[in-house]
Design an enzyme around this catalytic site. Sequence first.
Site, PDB file in Angstrom:
ATOM      1  CE  LYS A  17       0.675   1.155   4.466  1.00 35.61           C
ATOM      2  NZ  LYS A  17       1.708   2.378   4.761  1.00 35.61           N
ATOM      3  N   GLY A 104       3.740  -4.382   4.112  1.00 39.78           N
ATOM      4  CA  GLY A 104       3.853  -5.925   3.772  1.00 39.78           C
ATOM      5  C   GLY A 104       3.431  -6.835   5.020  1.00 39.78           C
ATOM      6  CG  ASP A 137      -1.094   0.225   8.808  1.00 38.86           C
ATOM      7  OD1 ASP A 137      -2.011   1.470   9.346  1.00 38.86           O
ATOM      8  OD2 ASP A 137       0.105   0.616   8.447  1.00 38.86           O
TER       9      ASP A 137
END
Length: 271
Positions: A17, A104, A137
Amino acid sequence: MVENIGNGSAELVSYAKLNLYLDVLGKRSDEYHEIVGLFQTISLHDTLTVEICDGGFYLESNVALPSDNTIKRAWEMFRKNTGEEFGLKVTLKKKVPVGSGLGGGSSNAAAILRYLGEVFKIPLEDLLNIAAQVGSDVPFFLYGGTALVRGRGEIVEKLEDIEGYSVNLFFPGIHSSTKEMYLSLTPEMYRKGPGRVEELHRAYLERDYEKIRKLSYNVFEKVFLEKHPEVMYGLRNFGDGSIVKMMTGSGSAFFALYPLDEGNYPFVGGV
């Protein structure tokens, strides 16, 4: 994305992202920080081959990971919250650099949760609750695509996916500690961004490059470059001709934004 490959195993794609916008609004009573951000998945990805098994947790990876990694935490939190007893074998092929701000590890955890949710028929609402226990996240990655993210990262508002863009990436090979970067922030650094995240999202949809440049922001970029001024040398020739060039997450990766066919990693839509 889940692809069954036989023998009881499945192959999962775990996208990286970008933070097209990231600001810190303040520190909370629980010691987390309140953030606001515009998050976007891109085509750079890790691949996980997974298989439900008897016994415990088994992980093979092409890079070294801590014993308390996000994949294992996802398995542990899923079992704890659902009461399901099962083992898990995972083979990870990692391409997203560790400590880069590209998410990641969080994406890996979300891929595992999404897969287990399909296997054990767990509703998305319950998966989001588990995801927030794994990492800040992780809830975003259950959606992917484009989203407005608030709270400590657990409040995710899915937005219309941004299309027609791609990026090139610059990773200076520095492992940037998220915890250290947050500890480096002082109260006078809070709320310094333009704050118009919805307007930035609209600018992307309308291809308003001038407004994209004006409204893009990452609170950590200045802090990171002050800690690692040598990175400026690598950035000198990076992103020539791009729409905007900036850091993602708490570092250390930078991205240069281009129209779709000009960069290496296109934006990827969500579920």
